[in-house]
Design an enzyme around this catalytic site. Sequence first.
Site, short mmCIF file in Angstrom:
data_model
loop_
_atom_site.label_atom_id
_atom_site.label_comp_id
_atom_site.label_asym_id
_atom_site.label_seq_id
_atom_site.Cartn_x
_atom_site.Cartn_y
_atom_site.Cartn_z
N CYS A 75 44.33 47.96 16.76
CA CYS A 75 43.38 47.03 17.38
C CYS A 75 44.12 46.23 18.44
O CYS A 75 44.99 45.42 18.12
CB CYS A 75 42.79 46.10 16.31
SG CYS A 75 41.67 44.86 16.98
N HIS A 163 38.53 56.98 21.72
CA HIS A 163 37.60 56.34 22.66
C HIS A 163 36.94 57.39 23.53
O HIS A 163 37.60 58.35 23.97
CB HIS A 163 38.34 55.35 23.56
CG HIS A 163 38.91 54.17 22.84
ND1 HIS A 163 38.23 52.98 22.68
CD2 HIS A 163 40.09 54.00 22.18
CE1 HIS A 163 38.97 52.14 21.98
NE2 HIS A 163 40.09 52.73 21.67
N GLU A 213 31.85 49.40 19.34
CA GLU A 213 33.04 49.78 18.59
C GLU A 213 32.70 50.57 17.32
O GLU A 213 31.77 50.22 16.59
CB GLU A 213 33.83 48.52 18.18
CG GLU A 213 34.59 47.87 19.30
CD GLU A 213 35.67 46.95 18.78
OE1 GLU A 213 36.22 47.24 17.71
OE2 GLU A 213 35.95 45.92 19.45
N CYS A 222 37.10 44.77 23.53
CA CYS A 222 37.81 45.81 22.78
C CYS A 222 39.08 46.11 23.56
O CYS A 222 39.02 46.66 24.66
CB CYS A 222 36.94 47.07 22.65
SG CYS A 222 37.76 48.41 21.76
N GLY A 225 39.88 49.66 23.93
CA GLY A 225 38.83 50.20 24.78
C GLY A 225 39.10 49.92 26.24
O GLY A 225 38.88 50.78 27.11
N1 LIG Z 1 36.79 49.56 16.29
C1 LIG Z 1 38.14 50.11 16.55
C2 LIG Z 1 39.22 49.19 15.94
C3 LIG Z 1 39.29 47.85 16.66
C4 LIG Z 1 39.63 48.01 18.11
C5 LIG Z 1 39.31 46.83 19.03
N2 LIG Z 1 38.77 45.66 18.41
C6 LIG Z 1 40.51 46.50 19.92
O1 LIG Z 1 40.68 45.35 20.31
O2 LIG Z 1 41.23 47.47 20.25
C7 LIG Z 1 38.24 51.51 15.93
O3 LIG Z 1 37.49 51.80 14.99
O4 LIG Z 1 39.10 52.27 16.39
#
Ligand SMILES: N[C@H](CCC[C@H](N)C(=O)O)C(=O)O
Length: 278
Positions: A75, A163, A213, A222, A225
């Site tokens: 994350c 992604h 997400e 994100c 992201g």
């Molecule tokens: N939902 C993402 C994890 C959190 C990523 C996001 N909150 C960030 O800041 O990179 C996943 O399932 O891969």
Amino acid sequence: MTHPFVKMNGAGNDFIVINAMERPFAPTSEQARALADRETGPAGGCDQLIVIEPSQTGDAFMRVWNADGGVVETCGNALRCVGWLLTLAGGRDRVVIDTLGGPTTAARAGELRVAVDMGPPRLAWDQIPLAEEMDTRGIELQVGPVDAPVLHTPGAVSMGNPHVVFFIDHVPDDAFTRATGSLIEHHPLFPEGVNVAFAHVEARDRIRLRVWERGAGLTLACGTGACAALVACARRGLTDRAATVIVDGGELIIEWRESDDHVLMTGPVEVETTGVLP
Ligand SMILES: N[C@H](CCC[C@H](N)C(=O)O)C(=O)O
């Protein structure tokens, strides 16, 4: 489960952060979901639950649960928050934080700003992963009834987590982002699910981004992201290798460094409150 916690956010993407360096904290999926719950969770719940654990190879290991209770690789926004906590606690400017998605380095970049070296993007189809071999610069993805014209040949990038990045000619509203994101999150082309990003390129150094997400839904930011979007846009020649990525909750500075292929992400960190888990 009486552990102290810090409620933090990175550009609005919010976390309950628990320090398990001294005392283990290993919630079940159900417990993680309860802590993240917006109605009943502590401090208003969170997008992700973050636990800081001892590491054999780095200064700490960061474990991530999405709001749906699933453990995921990494994350980006949380790495800035954990980096800030560890540098504060250790009186240092730089720390190595291990994750299931690989090692990263976080460094102070101002009073409440942290720069994270996220390592290299993973771009092979089976690294995303995809269910079949494709050119990840532009994958063939048939989306259901949603208005397909803006949803052609997105890019696919892994920053340790998967992604898919759509290059879209406008900034999508909540309804479109939710409908399309939730449709694609569990598409069979992505065997481990996927985070769904909508990138509106405003200039060669400026991207407006919204992300649905995996396991958390529409968030204010994100971090991985934003990294994936810059890489996907640069691979398509739509941007240079560095850009400001404007997300709902603020701005992230992303660079895909040519010298070592690493992606660097710099952005804000905010401490909201502290407390003790129920
Ligand atoms: N939902 C993402 C994890 C959190 C990523 C996001 N909150 C960030 O800041 O990179 C996943 O399932 O891969």
